[in-house]
Design an enzyme around this catalytic site. Structure first.
Site, PDB file in Angstrom:
ATOM      1  N   SER A  28      81.674  37.685  37.907  1.00  0.00           N
ATOM      2  CA  SER A  28      80.454  37.027  38.373  1.00  0.00           C
ATOM      3  C   SER A  28      79.594  36.528  37.218  1.00  0.00           C
ATOM      4  O   SER A  28      78.396  36.315  37.400  1.00  0.00           O
ATOM      5  CB  SER A  28      79.676  37.983  39.279  1.00  0.00           C
ATOM      6  OG  SER A  28      79.717  39.275  38.771  1.00  0.00           O
ATOM      7  N   GLU A  65      84.153  43.557  51.602  1.00  0.00           N
ATOM      8  CA  GLU A  65      85.402  42.844  51.932  1.00  0.00           C
ATOM      9  C   GLU A  65      86.212  43.635  52.957  1.00  0.00           C
ATOM     10  O   GLU A  65      86.758  43.066  53.914  1.00  0.00           O
ATOM     11  CB  GLU A  65      86.240  42.630  50.666  1.00  0.00           C
ATOM     12  CG  GLU A  65      87.559  41.914  50.964  1.00  0.00           C
ATOM     13  CD  GLU A  65      88.558  42.006  49.827  1.00  0.00           C
ATOM     14  OE1 GLU A  65      88.215  41.658  48.684  1.00  0.00           O
ATOM     15  OE2 GLU A  65      89.698  42.436  50.091  1.00  0.00           O
ATOM     16  N   SER A  75      80.693  45.927  39.644  1.00  0.00           N
ATOM     17  CA  SER A  75      81.677  47.007  39.452  1.00  0.00           C
ATOM     18  C   SER A  75      82.875  46.522  38.652  1.00  0.00           C
ATOM     19  O   SER A  75      83.446  47.276  37.869  1.00  0.00           O
ATOM     20  CB  SER A  75      82.100  47.615  40.784  1.00  0.00           C
ATOM     21  OG  SER A  75      82.679  46.644  41.585  1.00  0.00           O
ATOM     22  N   ASN A  76      83.263  45.244  38.810  1.00  0.00           N
ATOM     23  CA  ASN A  76      84.435  44.802  38.030  1.00  0.00           C
ATOM     24  C   ASN A  76      84.090  44.686  36.546  1.00  0.00           C
ATOM     25  O   ASN A  76      84.940  44.908  35.694  1.00  0.00           O
ATOM     26  CB  ASN A  76      85.047  43.523  38.631  1.00  0.00           C
ATOM     27  CG  ASN A  76      84.321  42.263  38.250  1.00  0.00           C
ATOM     28  OD1 ASN A  76      84.544  41.719  37.181  1.00  0.00           O
ATOM     29  ND2 ASN A  76      83.425  41.799  39.106  1.00  0.00           N
ATOM     30  N   HIS A  90      83.331  48.949  51.065  1.00  0.00           N
ATOM     31  CA  HIS A  90      83.247  47.647  50.386  1.00  0.00           C
ATOM     32  C   HIS A  90      83.107  46.543  51.442  1.00  0.00           C
ATOM     33  O   HIS A  90      83.821  46.557  52.448  1.00  0.00           O
ATOM     34  CB  HIS A  90      84.500  47.425  49.533  1.00  0.00           C
ATOM     35  CG  HIS A  90      84.366  46.261  48.601  1.00  0.00           C
ATOM     36  ND1 HIS A  90      84.475  44.964  49.024  1.00  0.00           N
ATOM     37  CD2 HIS A  90      84.103  46.199  47.274  1.00  0.00           C
ATOM     38  CE1 HIS A  90      84.298  44.151  47.990  1.00  0.00           C
ATOM     39  NE2 HIS A  90      84.072  44.879  46.913  1.00  0.00           N
ATOM     40  N   THR A 100      91.733  43.183  48.337  1.00  0.00           N
ATOM     41  CA  THR A 100      92.288  42.293  47.287  1.00  0.00           C
ATOM     42  C   THR A 100      92.160  42.873  45.881  1.00  0.00           C
ATOM     43  O   THR A 100      92.955  42.555  45.005  1.00  0.00           O
ATOM     44  CB  THR A 100      91.583  40.913  47.286  1.00  0.00           C
ATOM     45  OG1 THR A 100      90.192  41.109  47.130  1.00  0.00           O
ATOM     46  CG2 THR A 100      91.879  40.134  48.544  1.00  0.00           C
ATOM     47  N   CYS A 134      86.236  34.103  38.915  1.00  0.00           N
ATOM     48  CA  CYS A 134      87.582  33.904  39.463  1.00  0.00           C
ATOM     49  C   CYS A 134      87.491  32.704  40.419  1.00  0.00           C
ATOM     50  O   CYS A 134      86.394  32.217  40.735  1.00  0.00           O
ATOM     51  CB  CYS A 134      88.049  35.149  40.211  1.00  0.00           C
ATOM     52  SG  CYS A 134      87.022  35.516  41.627  1.00  0.00           S
ATOM     53  N   HIS A 154      83.557  37.469  49.892  1.00  0.00           N
ATOM     54  CA  HIS A 154      84.077  38.710  50.499  1.00  0.00           C
ATOM     55  C   HIS A 154      84.476  38.536  51.964  1.00  0.00           C
ATOM     56  O   HIS A 154      85.231  39.335  52.496  1.00  0.00           O
ATOM     57  CB  HIS A 154      82.994  39.798  50.507  1.00  0.00           C
ATOM     58  CG  HIS A 154      82.625  40.316  49.165  1.00  0.00           C
ATOM     59  ND1 HIS A 154      83.535  40.517  48.176  1.00  0.00           N
ATOM     60  CD2 HIS A 154      81.426  40.718  48.666  1.00  0.00           C
ATOM     61  CE1 HIS A 154      82.919  41.003  47.106  1.00  0.00           C
ATOM     62  NE2 HIS A 154      81.641  41.124  47.381  1.00  0.00           N
ATOM     63  N   CYS A 156      94.962  40.637  44.984  1.00  0.00           N
ATOM     64  CA  CYS A 156      94.805  39.380  44.238  1.00  0.00           C
ATOM     65  C   CYS A 156      95.034  39.671  42.751  1.00  0.00           C
ATOM     66  O   CYS A 156      94.548  40.679  42.230  1.00  0.00           O
ATOM     67  CB  CYS A 156      93.391  38.864  44.470  1.00  0.00           C
ATOM     68  SG  CYS A 156      92.919  37.578  43.334  1.00  0.00           S
TER      69      CYS A 156
HETATM   70  S1  SF4 Z   1      90.446  37.499  46.262  1.00  0.00           S
HETATM   71 FE1  SF4 Z   1      90.761  37.135  44.073  1.00  0.00          FE
HETATM   72  S2  SF4 Z   1      90.161  35.009  43.755  1.00  0.00           S
HETATM   73 FE2  SF4 Z   1      89.348  35.637  45.748  1.00  0.00          FE
HETATM   74  S3  SF4 Z   1      87.266  36.339  45.311  1.00  0.00           S
HETATM   75 FE3  SF4 Z   1      88.567  38.140  45.265  1.00  0.00          FE
HETATM   76  S4  SF4 Z   1      89.150  38.376  43.093  1.00  0.00           S
HETATM   77 FE4  SF4 Z   1      88.342  36.288  43.342  1.00  0.00          FE
END
Ligand code: SF4
Length: 285
Positions: free
Chosen positions: A268, A129, A224-225, A127, A167, A12, A77, A195
């Site tokens: 990733s 983030e 995980s994604n 997490h 996100t 991404c 993150h 996001c």
């Molecule tokens: S916020 Fe969206 S664009 Fe930014 S790292 Fe996370 S998934 Fe990727």
């Protein structure tokens, strides 16, 4: 054989920016030690390549505390404010590769908290983030991810509350939880900070998986994604394979009855791995 590769497969925007930042810094700081605070990306191949180029991963805050010099790259993150403060105090060079979408949430929670609002973050409290966002929200903050978590909030009725999201949180679940928070009589403002990159990738993967005979999902086993992407594809296409690199793909598995193959990849997965799989699937069939 028809091969359909998802347009959203792979990095991404935020991850691509972070990985490029590390390669740029290797050039810019020749002779200095470069560290990333946590792996820059959940991909063993990329981490190994960076290690070969001298980039070291700091896995814990204790490891970060032992640094006396060098360059520290903050990954997409993001991190808590106190980490910046700590590194600045030590005079260590910070290169900030926090995704701008995540940085925007840091700014929101800091501003709203300074205005006296209580911050509610909808997301997974473990997490990185979310830990980072929490670290910009002051002392009056809670992270919730279930209805039960909201029930346990002990705030007075007229509390001014600002709600944001991790996100990558599921949009429908976010809406459901916001509705539950709205039923409490807080004075709330809700900012949808999800996001779209994850949602778009999942929607496209599902659409392709529904129309092909076999589906290949490429990504690190710890991502995980990618695991989520595999689940979505496997429920739409019985012949779905989860691979990390081309070496994991047994071409014999793709039987002769397979006329169309779909390919997608987690956030990733580098482009060269996707292209290698795509080219080999095309050659063999
Ligand atoms: S916020 Fe969206 S664009 Fe930014 S790292 Fe996370 S998934 Fe990727």
């Amino acid at each position: 054989m028809k091969v359909i590769t998802a347009k959203t497969a792979g990095f991404c925007f935020g991850v691509e920016r972070a990985v490029n930042t590390v390669y740029e810094q290797i050039e810019a700081h020749r002779g200095e030690t470069i560290y990333t605070f946590g792996p820059i990306i959940h991909n063993e191949e990329v981490i190994k390549d960076l290690e070969k180029k001298g980039v070291m991963v700091l896995h814990t805050e204790e490891e970060l505390d032992t640094l006396e010099k060098g360059v520290v790259i903050i990954r997409s993150h993001g991190v808590e404010k106190r980490i910046y403060d700590k590194l600045n105090k030590k005079g260590i060079v910070i290169v900030d590769a926090t995704c701008p979408f995540v940085k925007k949430i840091h700014n929101i929670v800091q501003k709203e908290s300074n205005l006296g609002k209580y911050i509610i973050i909808i997301g997974n409290p473990e997490h990185p983030e979310v830990e980072g966002i929490r670290g910009w929200a002051g002392d009056r903050v809670s992270v919730v991810q279930t209805a039960e978590d909201i029930k346990n909030l002990l705030l007075c009725n007229e509390e001014k509350v600002c709600v944001v999201s991790q996100t990558t949180f599921n949009y429908n679940k976010f809406q459901d939880l916001v509705e539950i928070i709205r039923k409490k009589s807080y004075d709330i403002c809700v900012l949808n900070t999800i996001c779209n990159a994850t949602k778009e990738r999942q929607t496209e993967a599902q659409r392709i998986a529904e129309e092909v005979d076999a589906m290949i999902v490429i990504g690190d086993k710890n991502s995980s994604n990618t695991q989520k992407l595999f689940e979505i594809c496997a429920s739409a296409c019985n012949d779905t394979y989860y691979i990390q690199t081309l070496d994991d793909l047994n071409m014999n598995q793709l039987g002769s009855v397979v006329k169309t193959v779909g390919i997608t990849a987690g956030a990733s997965t580098p482009n060269n791995i996707i292209e290698e799989v795509q080219n080999n699937v095309r050659i063999i069939f």
